[in-house]
Design a protein around this motif. Structure first.
Motif, PDB file in Angstrom:
ATOM      1  N   SER A 232     -86.514 -64.347   8.216  1.00 57.72           N
ATOM      2  CA  SER A 232     -85.344 -65.081   8.659  1.00 57.72           C
ATOM      3  C   SER A 232     -85.701 -66.453   7.658  1.00 57.72           C
ATOM      4  O   SER A 232     -84.882 -67.190   7.512  1.00 57.72           O
ATOM      5  N   LEU A 233     -86.764 -66.533   7.083  1.00 60.50           N
ATOM      6  CA  LEU A 233     -86.960 -67.656   5.964  1.00 60.50           C
ATOM      7  C   LEU A 233     -86.323 -67.436   4.634  1.00 60.50           C
ATOM      8  O   LEU A 233     -86.085 -68.395   4.005  1.00 60.50           O
TER       9      LEU A 233
ATOM     10  N   ILE B 155     -92.208 -69.969  -3.605  1.00 61.94           N
ATOM     11  CA  ILE B 155     -92.310 -69.441  -2.207  1.00 61.94           C
ATOM     12  C   ILE B 155     -92.900 -68.051  -2.629  1.00 61.94           C
ATOM     13  O   ILE B 155     -92.592 -67.313  -3.521  1.00 61.94           O
ATOM     14  N   LYS B 156     -93.727 -67.398  -1.473  1.00 65.24           N
ATOM     15  CA  LYS B 156     -94.245 -66.358  -1.691  1.00 65.24           C
ATOM     16  C   LYS B 156     -93.427 -65.452  -0.502  1.00 65.24           C
ATOM     17  O   LYS B 156     -93.923 -65.457   0.689  1.00 65.24           O
TER      18      LYS B 156
ATOM     19  N   GLY C 295     -79.596 -74.831   6.942  1.00 59.08           N
ATOM     20  CA  GLY C 295     -79.638 -75.881   8.269  1.00 59.08           C
ATOM     21  C   GLY C 295     -80.203 -77.108   7.784  1.00 59.08           C
ATOM     22  O   GLY C 295     -80.202 -77.334   6.550  1.00 59.08           O
ATOM     23  N   ARG C 296     -80.244 -78.078   8.628  1.00 58.40           N
ATOM     24  CA  ARG C 296     -80.544 -79.400   8.187  1.00 58.40           C
ATOM     25  C   ARG C 296     -81.939 -79.769   8.189  1.00 58.40           C
ATOM     26  O   ARG C 296     -82.899 -78.908   8.605  1.00 58.40           O
ATOM     27  N   ALA C 297     -82.536 -80.644   7.332  1.00 58.60           N
ATOM     28  CA  ALA C 297     -83.891 -80.832   7.026  1.00 58.60           C
ATOM     29  C   ALA C 297     -84.265 -81.996   7.951  1.00 58.60           C
ATOM     30  O   ALA C 297     -83.557 -83.065   8.062  1.00 58.60           O
ATOM     31  N   VAL C 298     -85.335 -81.997   8.907  1.00 59.54           N
ATOM     32  CA  VAL C 298     -85.831 -83.287   9.375  1.00 59.54           C
ATOM     33  C   VAL C 298     -87.117 -83.741   8.259  1.00 59.54           C
ATOM     34  O   VAL C 298     -88.067 -82.952   8.035  1.00 59.54           O
ATOM     35  N   VAL C 299     -86.845 -84.816   8.053  1.00 61.42           N
ATOM     36  CA  VAL C 299     -87.957 -85.282   6.873  1.00 61.42           C
ATOM     37  C   VAL C 299     -88.702 -86.623   7.815  1.00 61.42           C
ATOM     38  O   VAL C 299     -88.432 -87.536   8.527  1.00 61.42           O
ATOM     39  N   PHE C 300     -89.968 -86.296   7.696  1.00 65.78           N
ATOM     40  CA  PHE C 300     -91.074 -87.402   8.320  1.00 65.78           C
ATOM     41  C   PHE C 300     -91.488 -88.256   7.008  1.00 65.78           C
ATOM     42  O   PHE C 300     -91.620 -87.869   5.882  1.00 65.78           O
ATOM     43  N   GLU C 301     -92.049 -89.482   7.567  1.00 67.86           N
ATOM     44  CA  GLU C 301     -92.189 -90.596   6.839  1.00 67.86           C
ATOM     45  C   GLU C 301     -93.551 -90.171   5.921  1.00 67.86           C
ATOM     46  O   GLU C 301     -93.746 -90.227   4.932  1.00 67.86           O
TER      47      GLU C 301
END
Ligand code: FES
Length: 431
Positions: free
Chosen positions: A403-404, A395-396, A409-415
């Motif tokens: 805030s990053l 990460i840069k 938090g939870r991760a939302v994973v897409f297909e």
């Protein structure tokens, strides 16, 4: 030989052009159909100009003209220039992604150099992946090589304000989505953003890799930032043409420049310029080609280096401003003063990196800030490991909002990316 200077060792091109037999006839005679006089095959250095020109790679579309300046320099120094094309990788058009073809392009470069009669090579690089592809391919052959970047575009200007290529697109497309910018304004901005020859003028991957070329010692001073349309870019190409001929005579091969020290200089430079995380994968691949150990963890070397350069996407200014402020030499000088540069690393002009930058001026401390008052403290690339990326991720921090940097938090994973695009604006998404 036209020039009285001696070559450090027999030239490989003479294994083609120096033969007196049937094969020598074949190699020379067909070349003569281009109008090359017989005496140009007399043992002078033959310089390949490896060109990624393509109208489908708009960032490199001025490279045929740039190659002419290289040729002038090669002729002046007593060499024979021969330009050849290789696969060009343009970020904006090539699908599915230019990165898929980086290694393929590097193989094209490697075999084009290895199989042809040349003693040294100029690498014309610009759009993101063209720089690592050409450096990697050339490194596998280890001839004398000098990279010439095509230079960044002039600042984008839209309605009185600077806009950066890439960065501005994301911002404005979000404004259209939010209803704060009209579609007409968005279309007008297309012509205002990328308004001259050259590559992206933010500190994105192309400018980062041009800076890596300079900090590795593979390019002449100021390779990184001279705008593509500034006449000094043509002078740089001209001087590169002159210099590569002498590099051949000195047998200054890539392995003498691309040392572990050179890569450490590049890693710290990348931190100081707030460079792209893509440099990580490209430099590790390049190091492997030349036989230098370089791992993901080595990028921690830059973790304590402040980001000095206030350029988009981390900051405010653009590459044109960076050049006028002093360019990369002004950054390298500060690293050297702080003990963060291997000062004796050799560069393509035959001088050490410190010889090149020790008296570099800084004309604008708003653009190139100082260690005393850096643009962002401790901004190098951070290496992350965890259950989302067990083999490591980068990460840069200089480009991330605060805030990053610490987030739970939870991760939302897409297909796949199609599902992401279809669902990301859905208010009912469980985020
Ligand atoms: Fe070519 Fe950005 S699209 S450098």
């Amino acid at each position: 030989m036209a020039d009285s200077k001696k070559n450090a060792k027999p030239l490989r091109s003479q294994a083609w052009f120096g033969l007196k037999d049937r094969d020598g006839f074949l190699h020379r005679s067909w070349m003569k159909n281009q109008g090359i006089p017989h005496d140009e095959f007399d043992g002078r250095p033959v310089i390949g100009i490896c060109n990624t020109w393509s109208e489908l790679t708009p960032c490199n579309s001025h490279f045929r003209e740039l190659a002419e300046y290289v040729k002038k320099g090669v002729y002046e120094a007593g060499g024979l220039p021969l330009e050849f094309p290789v696969m060009s990788l343009g970020e904006t058009n090539l699908r599915p992604t230019a990165m898929l073809f980086r290694n393929l392009a590097s193989m094209d470069v490697e075999e084009s150099i290895r199989g042809n009669p040349m003693d040294g090579v100029i690498l014309l690089v610009g759009c993101d992946k063209t720089t690592p592809a050409l450096l990697m391919g050339a490194a596998s052959c280890n001839l004398p090589a000098l990279a010439v970047s095509g230079g960044p575009m002039l600042n984008g200007r839209f309605r009185g304000k600077n806009i950066g290529s890439g960065t501005g697109v994301w911002q404005m497309s979000e404004e259209v989505r939010a209803g704060t910018m009209t579609q007409e304004e968005f279309t007008e901005a297309e012509s205002c953003m990328n308004r001259s020859r050259g590559h992206c003028m933010t500190m994105g991957t192309a400018s980062t890799m041009a800076s890596m070329v300079e900090s590795l010692g593979m390019g002449l001073p100021h390779n990184a930032a001279i705008p593509a349309v500034d006449a000094r870019r043509q002078v740089l190409a001209h001087l590169a043409g002159r210099r590569i001929v002498d590099m051949v005579r000195e047998d200054l091969t890539m392995d003498k420049i691309l040392t572990r020290q050179a890569f450490e200089n590049a890693i710290r430079t990348n931190a100081a310029i707030g460079g792209s995380t893509n440099a990580v994968v490209h430099l590790i691949a390049l190091a492997k080609r030349i036989g230098v150990e370089l791992s993901l963890e080595d990028w921690e070397l830059g973790s304590n280096v402040p980001c000095l350069v206030n350029l988009q996407p981390s900051g405010e200014y653009l590459m044109e401003d960076f050049y006028y402020a002093g360019g990369l030499p002004a950054v390298l000088k500060q690293l050297g003063e702080q003990g963060l540069l291997h000062r004796d690393a050799l560069t393509v002009n035959g001088k050490t990196i410190w010889d090149n930058v020790s008296s570099a001026p800084n004309y604008d401390e708003k653009v190139i800030t100082t260690f005393a008052e850096p643009f962002k403290p401790k901004a190098g690339i951070a290496v992350l490991k965890g259950n989302l990326a067990p083999n490591g991720a980068v990460i840069k921090p200089s480009a991330a909002t605060a805030s990053l940097l610490k987030h739970r938090g939870r991760a939302v994973v897409f297909e796949n990316v199609e599902e992401l695009h279809a669902k990301v604006d859905d208010d009912s998404l469980d985020i």
